[in-house]
Motif scaffolding. Sequence first.
Motif, PDB file in Angstrom:
ATOM      1  N   GLU A 299     -49.464  18.078 -25.149  1.00  0.00           N
ATOM      2  CA  GLU A 299     -50.351  18.833 -24.265  1.00  0.00           C
ATOM      3  C   GLU A 299     -50.337  18.265 -22.849  1.00  0.00           C
ATOM      4  OE1 GLU A 299     -55.095  19.803 -23.709  1.00  0.00           O
ATOM      5  OE2 GLU A 299     -54.379  19.244 -25.693  1.00  0.00           O
ATOM      6  N   TRP A 300     -50.504  16.950 -22.723  1.00  0.00           N
ATOM      7  CA  TRP A 300     -50.603  16.329 -21.399  1.00  0.00           C
ATOM      8  C   TRP A 300     -49.252  16.321 -20.679  1.00  0.00           C
ATOM      9  CZ3 TRP A 300     -54.648  12.508 -19.619  1.00  0.00           C
ATOM     10  CH2 TRP A 300     -55.898  12.842 -20.148  1.00  0.00           C
ATOM     11  N   PHE A 301     -48.141  16.223 -21.425  1.00  0.00           N
ATOM     12  CA  PHE A 301     -46.834  16.253 -20.778  1.00  0.00           C
ATOM     13  C   PHE A 301     -46.564  17.641 -20.199  1.00  0.00           C
ATOM     14  CE2 PHE A 301     -42.300  17.161 -20.739  1.00  0.00           C
ATOM     15  CZ  PHE A 301     -41.859  16.157 -19.885  1.00  0.00           C
ATOM     16  N   PHE A 302     -46.757  18.667 -21.015  1.00  0.00           N
ATOM     17  CA  PHE A 302     -46.397  20.016 -20.586  1.00  0.00           C
ATOM     18  C   PHE A 302     -47.332  20.588 -19.526  1.00  0.00           C
ATOM     19  CE2 PHE A 302     -44.098  19.845 -24.697  1.00  0.00           C
ATOM     20  CZ  PHE A 302     -42.828  19.964 -24.166  1.00  0.00           C
ATOM     21  N   ASP A 303     -48.572  20.084 -19.424  1.00  0.00           N
ATOM     22  CA  ASP A 303     -49.430  20.596 -18.346  1.00  0.00           C
ATOM     23  C   ASP A 303     -49.445  19.667 -17.120  1.00  0.00           C
ATOM     24  OD1 ASP A 303     -51.309  18.564 -18.780  1.00  0.00           O
ATOM     25  OD2 ASP A 303     -52.776  19.876 -19.733  1.00  0.00           O
ATOM     26  N   GLY A 304     -48.637  18.598 -17.162  1.00  0.00           N
ATOM     27  CA  GLY A 304     -48.460  17.745 -15.993  1.00  0.00           C
ATOM     28  C   GLY A 304     -49.417  16.572 -15.858  1.00  0.00           C
ATOM     29  N   ARG A 305     -50.419  16.484 -16.718  1.00  0.00           N
ATOM     30  CA  ARG A 305     -51.392  15.391 -16.597  1.00  0.00           C
ATOM     31  C   ARG A 305     -50.808  14.029 -16.943  1.00  0.00           C
ATOM     32  NH1 ARG A 305     -56.332  17.212 -20.175  1.00  0.00           N
ATOM     33  NH2 ARG A 305     -54.712  18.412 -21.221  1.00  0.00           N
ATOM     34  N   LEU A 306     -49.802  13.990 -17.800  1.00  0.00           N
ATOM     35  CA  LEU A 306     -49.292  12.705 -18.269  1.00  0.00           C
ATOM     36  C   LEU A 306     -48.636  11.902 -17.147  1.00  0.00           C
ATOM     37  CD1 LEU A 306     -49.121  10.892 -20.724  1.00  0.00           C
ATOM     38  CD2 LEU A 306     -46.898  11.896 -21.222  1.00  0.00           C
ATOM     39  N   THR A 307     -47.911  12.544 -16.277  1.00  0.00           N
ATOM     40  CA  THR A 307     -47.268  11.835 -15.170  1.00  0.00           C
ATOM     41  C   THR A 307     -48.312  11.114 -14.336  1.00  0.00           C
ATOM     42  OG1 THR A 307     -45.468  13.425 -15.094  1.00  0.00           O
ATOM     43  CG2 THR A 307     -45.810  12.084 -13.124  1.00  0.00           C
ATOM     44  N   LYS A 308     -49.384  11.794 -13.999  1.00  0.00           N
ATOM     45  CA  LYS A 308     -50.469  11.170 -13.218  1.00  0.00           C
ATOM     46  C   LYS A 308     -51.115  10.034 -14.010  1.00  0.00           C
ATOM     47  CE  LYS A 308     -54.741  12.099 -10.799  1.00  0.00           C
ATOM     48  NZ  LYS A 308     -55.805  13.039 -10.502  1.00  0.00           N
ATOM     49  N   GLU A 309     -51.362  10.259 -15.274  1.00  0.00           N
ATOM     50  CA  GLU A 309     -52.036   9.256 -16.110  1.00  0.00           C
ATOM     51  C   GLU A 309     -51.200   7.985 -16.247  1.00  0.00           C
ATOM     52  OE1 GLU A 309     -55.313   7.932 -18.280  1.00  0.00           O
ATOM     53  OE2 GLU A 309     -55.144   9.833 -17.227  1.00  0.00           O
ATOM     54  N   LEU A 310     -49.889   8.140 -16.409  1.00  0.00           N
ATOM     55  CA  LEU A 310     -49.028   6.970 -16.574  1.00  0.00           C
ATOM     56  C   LEU A 310     -48.666   6.300 -15.249  1.00  0.00           C
ATOM     57  CD1 LEU A 310     -46.581   8.081 -19.406  1.00  0.00           C
ATOM     58  CD2 LEU A 310     -48.561   6.562 -19.569  1.00  0.00           C
ATOM     59  N   SER A 311     -48.946   6.957 -14.150  1.00  0.00           N
ATOM     60  CA  SER A 311     -48.638   6.372 -12.843  1.00  0.00           C
ATOM     61  C   SER A 311     -49.500   5.151 -12.554  1.00  0.00           C
ATOM     62  CB  SER A 311     -48.814   7.411 -11.736  1.00  0.00           C
ATOM     63  OG  SER A 311     -47.847   8.419 -11.882  1.00  0.00           O
ATOM     64  N   SER A 312     -50.605   5.021 -13.245  1.00  0.00           N
ATOM     65  CA  SER A 312     -51.474   3.859 -13.058  1.00  0.00           C
ATOM     66  C   SER A 312     -51.822   3.255 -14.411  1.00  0.00           C
ATOM     67  CB  SER A 312     -52.757   4.277 -12.340  1.00  0.00           C
ATOM     68  OG  SER A 312     -53.649   3.191 -12.293  1.00  0.00           O
ATOM     69  N   LEU A 313     -51.289   2.066 -14.661  1.00  0.00           N
ATOM     70  CA  LEU A 313     -51.608   1.364 -15.903  1.00  0.00           C
ATOM     71  C   LEU A 313     -52.574   0.202 -15.657  1.00  0.00           C
ATOM     72  CD1 LEU A 313     -48.142   1.145 -17.693  1.00  0.00           C
ATOM     73  CD2 LEU A 313     -50.011   2.721 -18.150  1.00  0.00           C
ATOM     74  N   ASP A 314     -53.076   0.084 -14.452  1.00  0.00           N
ATOM     75  CA  ASP A 314     -53.965  -1.027 -14.128  1.00  0.00           C
ATOM     76  C   ASP A 314     -55.237  -0.982 -14.963  1.00  0.00           C
ATOM     77  OD1 ASP A 314     -52.148  -1.823 -12.233  1.00  0.00           O
ATOM     78  OD2 ASP A 314     -53.169  -0.799 -10.585  1.00  0.00           O
ATOM     79  N   GLY A 315     -55.567  -2.113 -15.539  1.00  0.00           N
ATOM     80  CA  GLY A 315     -56.845  -2.263 -16.206  1.00  0.00           C
ATOM     81  C   GLY A 315     -56.993  -1.636 -17.564  1.00  0.00           C
ATOM     82  N   GLY A 316     -55.910  -1.383 -18.241  1.00  0.00           N
ATOM     83  CA  GLY A 316     -56.092  -0.821 -19.556  1.00  0.00           C
ATOM     84  C   GLY A 316     -54.820  -0.429 -20.265  1.00  0.00           C
TER      85      GLY A 316
END
Length: 118
Positions: free
Chosen positions: A27-44
Amino acid sequence: SFCQAAASVSTVLCQAEEDLHIICGDEWFFDGRLTKELSSLDGGTKVIMKMNKSLIQILLLTVELGIEEKCLLVQNASMEDERIIYGKDFAAFAEILLADESFGKESGRYFSVLICRG
Protein backbone atom coordinates in the motif's frame (compact mmCIF):
# COMPACT_ATOMS: atom_id res chain seq x y z
CA SER A 1 5.94 -12.04 12.84
CA PHE A 2 8.08 -8.89 12.97
CA CYS A 3 9.10 -9.74 16.54
CA GLN A 4 10.20 -13.20 15.39
CA ALA A 5 12.10 -11.64 12.49
CA ALA A 6 14.01 -9.39 14.90
CA ALA A 7 14.68 -12.35 17.19
CA SER A 8 16.00 -14.36 14.22
CA VAL A 9 18.77 -11.80 13.73
CA SER A 10 19.22 -11.03 17.44
CA THR A 11 18.36 -7.36 17.13
CA VAL A 12 16.14 -5.04 19.09
CA LEU A 13 13.41 -3.22 17.25
CA CYS A 14 13.64 -0.05 19.33
CA GLN A 15 14.99 1.24 22.63
CA ALA A 16 13.88 3.85 25.16
CA GLU A 17 12.40 6.82 23.29
CA GLU A 18 12.89 5.46 19.76
CA ASP A 19 9.89 5.16 17.48
CA LEU A 20 8.73 1.91 15.91
CA HIS A 21 6.72 2.16 12.69
CA ILE A 22 4.96 -0.88 11.23
CA ILE A 23 4.22 -0.22 7.56
CA CYS A 24 2.15 -2.02 4.93
CA GLY A 25 4.67 -2.33 2.10
CA ASP A 26 2.43 -2.76 -0.93
CA GLU A 27 0.00 0.00 0.00
CA TRP A 28 2.66 2.53 1.04
CA PHE A 29 4.95 1.74 -1.91
CA PHE A 30 2.28 2.09 -4.58
CA ASP A 31 0.81 5.31 -3.18
CA GLY A 32 4.26 6.90 -2.73
CA ARG A 33 4.34 7.19 1.07
CA LEU A 34 7.12 4.65 1.51
CA THR A 35 9.80 6.72 -0.22
CA LYS A 36 9.14 9.63 2.14
CA GLU A 37 8.96 7.34 5.18
CA LEU A 38 12.27 5.63 4.41
CA SER A 39 14.02 8.89 3.59
CA SER A 40 14.39 9.50 7.32
CA LEU A 41 15.47 6.69 9.62
CA ASP A 42 16.58 8.98 12.44
CA GLY A 43 15.39 7.99 15.86
CA GLY A 44 13.70 4.73 15.21
CA THR A 45 12.91 1.63 13.25
CA LYS A 46 10.69 1.07 10.23
CA VAL A 47 9.31 -2.45 9.79
CA ILE A 48 7.83 -3.10 6.38
CA MET A 49 5.48 -6.05 5.99
CA LYS A 50 2.94 -7.21 3.38
CA MET A 51 5.21 -6.75 0.37
CA ASN A 52 3.69 -9.44 -1.81
CA LYS A 53 3.59 -7.26 -4.96
CA SER A 54 6.36 -4.77 -4.20
CA LEU A 55 9.19 -6.67 -2.50
CA ILE A 56 11.72 -6.31 -5.31
CA GLN A 57 10.92 -2.63 -5.83
CA ILE A 58 11.19 -1.92 -2.09
CA LEU A 59 14.58 -3.63 -1.85
CA LEU A 60 15.79 -1.53 -4.79
CA LEU A 61 14.30 1.59 -3.18
CA THR A 62 16.49 1.10 -0.11
CA VAL A 63 19.51 0.93 -2.44
CA GLU A 64 18.38 4.03 -4.32
CA LEU A 65 17.96 5.93 -1.04
CA GLY A 66 21.36 4.71 0.20
CA ILE A 67 19.93 3.12 3.35
CA GLU A 68 20.35 -0.56 2.45
CA GLU A 69 23.21 -0.98 4.96
CA LYS A 70 20.73 -0.06 7.72
CA CYS A 71 18.25 -2.71 6.59
CA LEU A 72 17.79 -6.46 6.59
CA LEU A 73 15.19 -8.78 5.18
CA VAL A 74 13.93 -11.85 6.99
CA GLN A 75 11.86 -14.33 5.02
CA ASN A 76 9.88 -17.17 6.57
CA ALA A 77 10.98 -16.30 10.11
CA SER A 78 11.17 -19.33 12.42
CA MET A 79 10.30 -21.70 9.55
CA GLU A 80 12.50 -24.45 8.21
CA ASP A 81 13.36 -22.38 5.15
CA GLU A 82 14.08 -19.12 6.98
CA ARG A 83 16.33 -16.79 5.00
CA ILE A 84 18.13 -13.62 6.12
CA ILE A 85 19.34 -11.13 3.52
CA TYR A 86 21.48 -8.19 4.64
CA GLY A 87 21.19 -4.81 2.95
CA LYS A 88 24.58 -5.02 1.25
CA ASP A 89 23.15 -7.93 -0.76
CA PHE A 90 19.78 -6.37 -1.68
CA ALA A 91 20.68 -5.37 -5.25
CA ALA A 92 22.03 -8.82 -6.09
CA PHE A 93 19.10 -10.53 -4.35
CA ALA A 94 16.61 -8.38 -6.29
CA GLU A 95 18.26 -9.49 -9.55
CA ILE A 96 17.91 -13.13 -8.51
CA LEU A 97 14.24 -12.61 -7.66
CA LEU A 98 13.58 -10.90 -10.98
CA ALA A 99 14.97 -13.95 -12.77
CA ASP A 100 13.10 -16.47 -10.61
CA GLU A 101 9.61 -16.89 -12.06
CA SER A 102 8.55 -19.26 -9.29
CA PHE A 103 9.30 -16.80 -6.50
CA GLY A 104 5.83 -15.25 -6.56
CA LYS A 105 4.24 -18.67 -6.14
CA GLU A 106 5.94 -19.52 -2.85
CA SER A 107 5.60 -18.02 0.60
CA GLY A 108 8.84 -16.01 0.33
CA ARG A 109 7.19 -12.75 -0.60
CA TYR A 110 4.25 -13.11 1.75
CA PHE A 111 6.35 -13.98 4.79
CA SER A 112 8.98 -11.28 4.23
CA VAL A 113 9.75 -8.64 6.84
CA LEU A 114 12.08 -5.74 6.14
CA ILE A 115 13.66 -4.07 9.16
CA CYS A 116 15.29 -0.67 8.68
CA ARG A 117 16.94 0.79 11.74
CA GLY A 118 18.26 4.35 11.97
